[in-house]
Enzyme design. Structure first.
Site, PDB file in Angstrom:
ATOM      1  N   THR A  49       0.858  -1.183   0.000  1.00 44.91           N
ATOM      2  CA  THR A  49       0.000   0.000   0.000  1.00 44.91           C
ATOM      3  C   THR A  49       0.894   1.232   0.000  1.00 44.91           C
ATOM      4  OG1 THR A  49      -0.116   0.350   2.402  1.00 44.91           O
ATOM      5  CG2 THR A  49      -1.573  -1.334   1.471  1.00 44.91           C
ATOM      6  N   CYS A  50       0.282   2.414   0.108  1.00 42.11           N
ATOM      7  CA  CYS A  50       1.075   3.638   0.094  1.00 42.11           C
ATOM      8  C   CYS A  50       1.941   3.754   1.344  1.00 42.11           C
ATOM      9  CB  CYS A  50       0.172   4.867  -0.028  1.00 42.11           C
ATOM     10  SG  CYS A  50      -0.987   5.079   1.338  1.00 42.11           S
ATOM     11  N   ARG A  52       2.955   0.884   3.357  1.00 39.39           N
ATOM     12  CA  ARG A  52       3.675  -0.324   3.775  1.00 39.39           C
ATOM     13  C   ARG A  52       3.838  -1.308   2.626  1.00 39.39           C
ATOM     14  NH1 ARG A  52       1.989  -2.062   8.352  1.00 39.39           N
ATOM     15  NH2 ARG A  52       0.689  -0.253   8.778  1.00 39.39           N
ATOM     16  N   HIS A  97       0.817  -9.248  14.477  1.00 41.43           N
ATOM     17  CA  HIS A  97       1.075  -8.071  13.639  1.00 41.43           C
ATOM     18  C   HIS A  97       0.068  -7.977  12.502  1.00 41.43           C
ATOM     19  CE1 HIS A  97       3.247  -4.958  11.481  1.00 41.43           C
ATOM     20  NE2 HIS A  97       3.183  -5.708  10.395  1.00 41.43           N
ATOM     21  N   GLN A 118      -7.670  -3.627   1.390  1.00 45.16           N
ATOM     22  CA  GLN A 118      -6.403  -3.868   0.705  1.00 45.16           C
ATOM     23  C   GLN A 118      -5.838  -5.232   1.077  1.00 45.16           C
ATOM     24  OE1 GLN A 118      -4.600  -0.315   2.253  1.00 45.16           O
ATOM     25  NE2 GLN A 118      -4.877   0.824   0.336  1.00 45.16           N
ATOM     26  N   ALA A 188      -8.452   7.031  -9.877  1.00 45.78           N
ATOM     27  CA  ALA A 188      -9.866   6.703  -9.696  1.00 45.78           C
ATOM     28  C   ALA A 188     -10.038   5.466  -8.833  1.00 45.78           C
ATOM     29  CB  ALA A 188     -10.541   6.500 -11.051  1.00 45.78           C
ATOM     30  N   ILE A 192      -8.930   7.839  -3.978  1.00 48.86           N
ATOM     31  CA  ILE A 192      -9.462   9.040  -4.639  1.00 48.86           C
ATOM     32  C   ILE A 192     -10.979   9.094  -4.511  1.00 48.86           C
ATOM     33  CG2 ILE A 192      -9.840  10.076  -6.917  1.00 48.86           C
ATOM     34  CD1 ILE A 192      -7.172  10.785  -5.682  1.00 48.86           C
TER      35      ILE A 192
END
Length: 422
Positions: A49-50, A52, A97, A118, A188, A192
């Site tokens: 992801t952004c 991790r 975790h 995600q 998109a 967003i």
């Protein structure tokens, strides 16, 4: 086998490093195939992801080093550099975790809801790439069950706050009246979509969504009264936009310094508020050097996010308790699976010995040997073969005074009628 969680996140590395180890959707299948192909790795899943990049693997000995070396090779990075910012967890800690990640306790925004979606996508991709086996399958299913309980039974998911919300909240500190501030959103995806919703609720009425395909942009913009454009039309859209927020999966920047300089001249240097949520970044860092641009990355949203963290701490404590229960359930299931594997192995060995003894007995009968003698020999032979290994192990345990092993053997091998104390 060992359960390994190895990763890099917003706490251990700056965005400059995170974007180098991020996996694009197009890379995931290849990455999982390579990772699963390592001799030390039996199962694998990748979460990117952004904030991790994390690898969840079932490994043998030296698995951690092998996975770290592979990560460096895949992204062309020195292992020493990765080691400085990577973290790892084993077995119970790895399970704990993953569950904390799933419920948003390890996120930049405490309790943010996006990460669960995600994680579910990462699970599906791993299954399709055949990276999942019994160990990871059980772990992910238990994780999803815990996440559901946390969302249902605690307040951590109320008034959901995400990086998207934090970006809009930061913009509200700069613009008094959103209704007069045109916004350009690049991408998109889910992030967003959340940004668009938050901006619309905050009063933005001039909304433009730019995406690689116009159709997807229209799906997002139309319900909010916005317009859709393609990425090629961004230079013209920049001339009007006071707010620019970008989050795509593009491997290279979409918006550069030169493009922004040309737009600023036509805007007569009216200031622009920009947030780059993407990793790798969509906006070249040099854009932030322009005097009329206020550029922020995900790392700059920490102040807004910390305020949210304080409000959600009570719910987070409740979530931690549910996670501990979930880890306990996972441990129990893991022990059952381990026992099941042992039982299958023991039965398989017994059946092999049985079949060998049976075939030998049948061969003797075919040769015309006395049936009673054949049966007696079969019984004697089968008993000796079945008890040989346990007998040797018991003698060694007695010699070494391994009382626990002897007591366990007595419990397993002797029934009440065989109690030697009688």
């Amino acid at each position: 086998m060992t359960l390994l969680a190895l990763g890099i996140n917003h706490r251990t590395a700056a965005v400059e490093v995170r974007e180098q180890v991020a996996f694009t959707p197009a890379q995931l299948e290849t990455a999982l195939t390579e990772l699963r192909g390592l001799p030390e790795v039996q199962e694998a899943a990748v979460l990117s992801t952004c904030n991790r990049t994390e690898l969840y693997c079932v490994t043998g000995e030296s698995g951690e080093r092998a996975v770290l070396d592979w990560l460096g090779r895949f992204h062309g990075l020195a292992v020493e550099e990765l080691t400085r910012c990577a973290y790892h967890y084993m077995d119970d800690e790895a399970a704990r975790h993953l569950m904390r990640v799933a419920v948003g306790l390890d996120s930049m925004v405490l309790g943010e809801p996006q990460i669960l979606g995600q994680l579910k996508e990462a699970y599906q991709v791993a299954r399709q790439a055949r990276g999942m086996g019994g160990e990871l399958e059980s772990l992910f299913q238990q994780t999803f069950a815990v996440a559901k309980r946390v969302r249902t039974e605690t307040g951590i998911g109320r008034n959901p706050v995400s990086v998207a919300y934090a970006a809009v909240s930061l913009a509200s500190r700069i613009f008094d009246d959103f209704s007069r501030s045109p916004a350009l959103l690049i991408g998109a995806g889910e992030t967003i979509e959340l940004v668009a919703r938050h901006l619309h609720e905050a009063g933005v009425r001039h909304l433009t969504v730019a995406n690689r395909t116009r159709e997807r942009a229209e799906q997002l913009a139309a319900p909010l009264g916005g317009q859709a454009i393609t990425l090629d039309e961004i230079p013209e859209a920049l001339i009007e936009a006071d707010i620019v927020i970008s989050s795509t999966a593009a491997p290279l920047p979409i918006l550069g310094k030169g493009m922004m300089e040309r737009a600023l001249k036509k805007r007569r240097h009216r200031p622009v508020f920009m947030v780059d949520i993407a990793v790798p970044r969509d906006i070249e860092p040099e854009v932030g050097e322009l005097s009329d641009v206020f550029l922020y990355t995900v790392d700059d949203l920490e102040e807004v996010i910390e305020e949210n963290r304080r409000h959600r701490q009570v719910a987070a404590d409740e979530a931690e308790s549910l996670i501990e229960h979930g880890v306990g359930c996972w441990q129990h299931d893991r022990r059952l699976r381990s026992g099941g594997e042992l039982i299958r192995d023991v039965r398989a060995r017994g059946e092999t010995l049985r079949d060998e003894a049976r075939d030998q007995a049948l061969a003797r009968l075919a040769r015309g040997e006395n049936p009673e003698e054949v049966v007696a020999r079969l019984a004697h032979q089968l008993t000796n073969r079945l008890l040989h290994r346990p007998t040797v192990a018991l003698r060694e345990a007695a010699a070494d005074e391994q009382r626990e092993l002897l007591e366990a053997a007595a419990s397993l091998l002797l029934d009440d009628s065989s109690d030697t104390s009688r």
